[in-house]
Write a protein that holds these residues in place. Sequence first.
Motif, PDB file in Angstrom:
ATOM      1  N   ARG A   1       0.843  -1.202   0.000  1.00 30.30           N
ATOM      2  CA  ARG A   1       0.000   0.000   0.000  1.00 30.30           C
ATOM      3  C   ARG A   1       0.876   1.248   0.000  1.00 30.30           C
ATOM      4  NH1 ARG A   1      -5.249   0.087   3.972  1.00 30.30           N
ATOM      5  NH2 ARG A   1      -5.906   2.248   3.760  1.00 30.30           N
ATOM      6  N   PRO A   2       1.464   1.561  -1.137  1.00 35.32           N
ATOM      7  CA  PRO A   2       2.446   2.659  -1.199  1.00 35.32           C
ATOM      8  C   PRO A   2       1.873   4.019  -0.804  1.00 35.32           C
ATOM      9  CG  PRO A   2       2.464   1.359  -3.232  1.00 35.32           C
ATOM     10  CD  PRO A   2       1.296   0.888  -2.436  1.00 35.32           C
ATOM     11  N   THR A   3       0.581   4.217  -1.019  1.00 39.40           N
ATOM     12  CA  THR A   3      -0.015   5.489  -0.605  1.00 39.40           C
ATOM     13  C   THR A   3       0.124   5.673   0.909  1.00 39.40           C
ATOM     14  OG1 THR A   3      -2.147   4.351  -0.577  1.00 39.40           O
ATOM     15  CG2 THR A   3      -1.685   5.737  -2.487  1.00 39.40           C
ATOM     16  N   ALA A   4       0.018   4.576   1.637  1.00 38.91           N
ATOM     17  CA  ALA A   4       0.140   4.657   3.103  1.00 38.91           C
ATOM     18  C   ALA A   4       1.545   5.063   3.510  1.00 38.91           C
ATOM     19  CB  ALA A   4      -0.245   3.319   3.739  1.00 38.91           C
ATOM     20  N   ALA A   5       2.546   4.523   2.810  1.00 37.13           N
ATOM     21  CA  ALA A   5       3.935   4.863   3.137  1.00 37.13           C
ATOM     22  C   ALA A   5       4.169   6.361   2.958  1.00 37.13           C
ATOM     23  CB  ALA A   5       4.895   4.060   2.263  1.00 37.13           C
ATOM     24  N   ARG A   6       3.654   6.870   1.848  1.00 35.99           N
ATOM     25  CA  ARG A   6       3.821   8.301   1.564  1.00 35.99           C
ATOM     26  C   ARG A   6       3.127   9.150   2.643  1.00 35.99           C
ATOM     27  NH1 ARG A   6       5.005  11.076  -3.349  1.00 35.99           N
ATOM     28  NH2 ARG A   6       5.661   9.170  -4.371  1.00 35.99           N
ATOM     29  N   ILE A   7       1.958   8.716   3.057  1.00 36.83           N
ATOM     30  CA  ILE A   7       1.214   9.489   4.062  1.00 36.83           C
ATOM     31  C   ILE A   7       1.877   9.383   5.440  1.00 36.83           C
ATOM     32  CG2 ILE A   7      -0.998   9.544   5.327  1.00 36.83           C
ATOM     33  CD1 ILE A   7      -2.351   9.136   2.549  1.00 36.83           C
ATOM     34  N   LEU A   8       2.455   8.234   5.762  1.00 42.17           N
ATOM     35  CA  LEU A   8       3.187   8.123   7.041  1.00 42.17           C
ATOM     36  C   LEU A   8       4.378   9.083   7.062  1.00 42.17           C
ATOM     37  CD1 LEU A   8       3.388   4.394   8.165  1.00 42.17           C
ATOM     38  CD2 LEU A   8       1.735   6.164   8.768  1.00 42.17           C
ATOM     39  N   LEU A   9       5.040   9.202   5.927  1.00 42.08           N
ATOM     40  CA  LEU A   9       6.171  10.133   5.853  1.00 42.08           C
ATOM     41  C   LEU A   9       5.677  11.571   6.038  1.00 42.08           C
ATOM     42  CD1 LEU A   9       9.167   9.636   5.421  1.00 42.08           C
ATOM     43  CD2 LEU A   9       8.827   9.861   2.978  1.00 42.08           C
ATOM     44  N   ARG A  10       4.553  11.868   5.430  1.00 42.06           N
ATOM     45  CA  ARG A  10       3.942  13.192   5.583  1.00 42.06           C
ATOM     46  C   ARG A  10       3.581  13.438   7.050  1.00 42.06           C
ATOM     47  NH1 ARG A  10       1.189  14.476   1.269  1.00 42.06           N
ATOM     48  NH2 ARG A  10       2.707  13.054   0.405  1.00 42.06           N
ATOM     49  N   THR A  11       2.980  12.438   7.670  1.00 43.94           N
ATOM     50  CA  THR A  11       2.603  12.545   9.080  1.00 43.94           C
ATOM     51  C   THR A  11       3.837  12.799   9.945  1.00 43.94           C
ATOM     52  OG1 THR A  11       0.674  11.137   8.839  1.00 43.94           O
ATOM     53  CG2 THR A  11       1.658  11.232  11.028  1.00 43.94           C
ATOM     54  N   SER A  12       4.947  12.154   9.584  1.00 40.97           N
ATOM     55  CA  SER A  12       6.169  12.284  10.379  1.00 40.97           C
ATOM     56  C   SER A  12       6.758  13.680  10.305  1.00 40.97           C
ATOM     57  CB  SER A  12       7.222  11.285   9.894  1.00 40.97           C
ATOM     58  OG  SER A  12       6.688   9.982   9.873  1.00 40.97           O
ATOM     59  N   SER A  13       6.470  14.397   9.235  1.00 37.62           N
ATOM     60  CA  SER A  13       6.990  15.768   9.185  1.00 37.62           C
ATOM     61  C   SER A  13       5.944  16.747   9.733  1.00 37.62           C
ATOM     62  CB  SER A  13       7.408  16.156   7.769  1.00 37.62           C
ATOM     63  OG  SER A  13       6.289  16.393   6.956  1.00 37.62           O
ATOM     64  N   ASN A  14       4.747  16.237   9.919  1.00 34.31           N
ATOM     65  CA  ASN A  14       3.670  16.947  10.617  1.00 34.31           C
ATOM     66  C   ASN A  14       3.588  18.417  10.266  1.00 34.31           C
ATOM     67  OD1 ASN A  14       1.457  16.994  12.280  1.00 34.31           O
ATOM     68  ND2 ASN A  14       2.635  17.573  14.093  1.00 34.31           N
ATOM     69  N   SER A  15       3.705  18.684   9.007  1.00 37.18           N
ATOM     70  CA  SER A  15       3.756  20.078   8.592  1.00 37.18           C
ATOM     71  C   SER A  15       2.387  20.607   8.212  1.00 37.18           C
ATOM     72  CB  SER A  15       4.666  20.201   7.382  1.00 37.18           C
ATOM     73  OG  SER A  15       4.278  19.257   6.410  1.00 37.18           O
ATOM     74  N   TYR A  16       1.418  19.734   8.207  1.00 39.33           N
ATOM     75  CA  TYR A  16       0.167  20.142   7.592  1.00 39.33           C
ATOM     76  C   TYR A  16      -0.838  20.736   8.556  1.00 39.33           C
ATOM     77  CZ  TYR A  16      -1.504  15.818   9.493  1.00 39.33           C
ATOM     78  OH  TYR A  16      -1.834  14.828  10.357  1.00 39.33           O
ATOM     79  N   SER A  17      -0.605  20.602   9.837  1.00 44.82           N
ATOM     80  CA  SER A  17      -1.630  21.098  10.754  1.00 44.82           C
ATOM     81  C   SER A  17      -1.137  21.087  12.187  1.00 44.82           C
ATOM     82  CB  SER A  17      -2.879  20.233  10.667  1.00 44.82           C
ATOM     83  OG  SER A  17      -2.725  19.095  11.475  1.00 44.82           O
ATOM     84  N   ASP A  18      -1.909  21.673  13.047  1.00 45.12           N
ATOM     85  CA  ASP A  18      -1.629  21.606  14.474  1.00 45.12           C
ATOM     86  C   ASP A  18      -2.474  20.525  15.135  1.00 45.12           C
ATOM     87  OD1 ASP A  18       0.135  23.721  14.282  1.00 45.12           O
ATOM     88  OD2 ASP A  18      -1.479  25.187  14.474  1.00 45.12           O
TER      89      ASP A  18
END
Lengths: 204, 204
Positions: B102-119
């Motif tokens: 599920r490569p989309t999940a990997a990409r989203i986990l990386l996004r979550t790890s940088s937590n840049s999208y929200s508070d």
Amino acid sequence: MQAKTSRRGEQTRERILDAAEQVFAEKDYSAARLEDVAQAVGIKRASIVYYYAGKQELYDAVEERIFTAMSSHTQGTQRPGENAINQLLDLLDGWLDFLVARPTAARILLRTSSNSYSDSRAPIRNSAGALTAWEEIIRRGQASGEFAEASPMHLLHLLGAGFIYYTATAQLLGDERNYDPANPVELEAFRTLMHRSAKALLTP
Amino acid sequence: MQAKTSRRGEQTRERILDAAEQVFAEKDYSAARLEDVAQAVGIKRASIVYYYAGKQELYDAVEERIFTAMSSHTQGTQRPGENAINQLLDLLDGWLDFLVARPTAARILLRTSSNSYSDSRAPIRNSAGALTAWEEIIRRGQASGEFAEASPMHLLHLLGAGFIYYTATAQLLGDERNYDPANPVELEAFRTLMHRSAKALLTP
């Protein structure tokens, strides 16, 4: 007069990059605005555009500056006559110490790794120097028999991703798990683990 | 009739989440639009808002669904009577295989790890189950003396960040370095390294 003007221009450029690194570390690419950067520097948006044609160019310049600074930092720590494992540990230590001292860079590297912000080829171009430095040590160690055979990129994932996460996610784990990555005790504990993993992965 | 309606609603909700996972994997949070998700599902934007109040709620739901699916997947691979190292390797293997599929999940986990999208606190809440599962095995192994003392979060950075990067960045390294993370030979080579690192980090 010309020299004075260009020196002042260079200072402004640096101040723009400093401010942009802060902004891009805090917000995702699409949310970051040139106006935010201009406001932090105390200049007009149009003055940024004089130096960087747009947000993509500014982001790429910030990223390039991070990789250049990281490379300068680690070149100072390299010992040419050393065996491959010590060179590899020096490189890992250099990268780790650089990111701990510059948390905005760690955040931006993580962003670059998810490459969600653009179709730009800049991340590949900007990271190529670091990847090549890594590969050269691995290949040399493998050629001499000092290192076991393994994909340099796999090894980089297991060692390099670790120190990016150590630095960039330290305050994103929840109150009871958060830590200060610059705390010397914490940092040395992580470094010891990173070295242990590197030796285990590379020793034949 | 009520049951039929709610079943249909449930299907629509799943289709929204499927489409949103694609969109959030491709674009950063600020660039992703509810309209993109609606268009992919073939419904109106207003229909999404019936299920999710806004983009933040939708993103959080996508993230939560990923962690729930990851947890279900690894629960199926756990062997309760095993020693701690085998339980830990099972958990790592389960996570790795889940992300490769599920490569989309990997990409989203990386996004979550940088937590840049929200508070939002959602990433901490959503990831808590995975972090707890990890910590429990480490603590048990450390309590019995099977494992060396080390911070569970440091260990997670050196092992967990590795498989996220293995999956999410495989096509971002440049033409001559890119690889297919689902290729069985590639995957087993990486898994072998991941196991070797885990054993070296945890053996006293």
